[in-house]
Design an enzyme around this catalytic site. Sequence first.
Site, PDB file in Angstrom:
ATOM      1  N   LYS A 126      -3.565   3.503  -2.518  1.00 38.97           N
ATOM      2  CA  LYS A 126      -4.705   4.386  -2.753  1.00 38.97           C
ATOM      3  C   LYS A 126      -4.444   5.730  -2.107  1.00 38.97           C
ATOM      4  CE  LYS A 126      -8.012   0.554  -2.492  1.00 38.97           C
ATOM      5  NZ  LYS A 126      -7.107  -0.446  -1.913  1.00 38.97           N
ATOM      6  N   ASP A 173       0.807  -1.210   0.000  1.00 45.49           N
ATOM      7  CA  ASP A 173       0.000   0.000   0.000  1.00 45.49           C
ATOM      8  C   ASP A 173       0.845   1.268   0.000  1.00 45.49           C
ATOM      9  OD1 ASP A 173      -2.414  -1.258  -0.018  1.00 45.49           O
ATOM     10  OD2 ASP A 173      -2.822  -1.043   2.116  1.00 45.49           O
ATOM     11  N   MET A 177      -7.566   9.317   8.755  1.00 41.47           N
ATOM     12  CA  MET A 177      -7.968   9.950   7.492  1.00 41.47           C
ATOM     13  C   MET A 177      -8.893  11.142   7.735  1.00 41.47           C
ATOM     14  SD  MET A 177      -8.538   6.389   5.353  1.00 41.47           S
ATOM     15  CE  MET A 177      -9.212   5.515   6.768  1.00 41.47           C
TER      16      MET A 177
END
Length: 247
Positions: free
Chosen positions: A57, A35, A170
């Site tokens: 991502k 990732d 996030m």
Amino acid sequence: MTGKVYLIGAGPGDPELLTLKAHRLLIMADVVLYDRLVGKEIIDLIPENAEKLYVGKAKSLHSLPQDQINSLLAEKAKQGHMVVRLKGGDPFIFGRGGEELEELIEENVPFEVVPGVTAAAGCAAYAGIPLTHRDYAQSVRFLTGHLKDGTTDLPWEELVHPAQTLVIYMGLTGLKEISQSLIRFGMEPSMPVAIVEKGTTKEQRVFTSTMKDIYDVATKNEVKSPSLLIIGEVVTLQSKLEWYGKY
């Protein structure tokens, strides 16, 4: 012969936070899918002869959609490979590990999960912020600031509690909405808040402020992702514990 998939938590960045099991499996891998949040020093541990596939991502920018990642894991294992799925933090805490395992079960592919140090534990420790403390917080709650539909619609009323630490993953993009919503639902504007940017890495930065001013602090200092938001009275201990922790 079908191979096997190892879903490994790489921790929040510092390679020394890898578990012994994670390190052993990583250096034996045939194929590694990793990732965006996996640290470079950890990626450097991948064997030279292993196939390295970046499947990271970023906001609104996916190198590979999640369903294709799921399929790729099954495909590589069915080719007989030892496949490592390397994920930042812990695979089961906002890491979508469960979705990947559902696909492997459907495809009858064997797998194993290796837990990792989640960002909340790692970043808080390196920043000098105890997530719980008998005088300040008797519970801690992990949340994501980026929901599946792209909103930041959290259960605000449940989150306003004086003896609770909130850790928001996030949450940088929706920081203004998060701070305004918490205050609107009763949180004191003076509630201490910390942002830990690139926690546990050599580039770590920590900013502390109040719920009312944290957005301005983040903007002024050009805080970037990955960043973790820690909200609660425990943040008042940060300057003391971090300073002594350097000795």
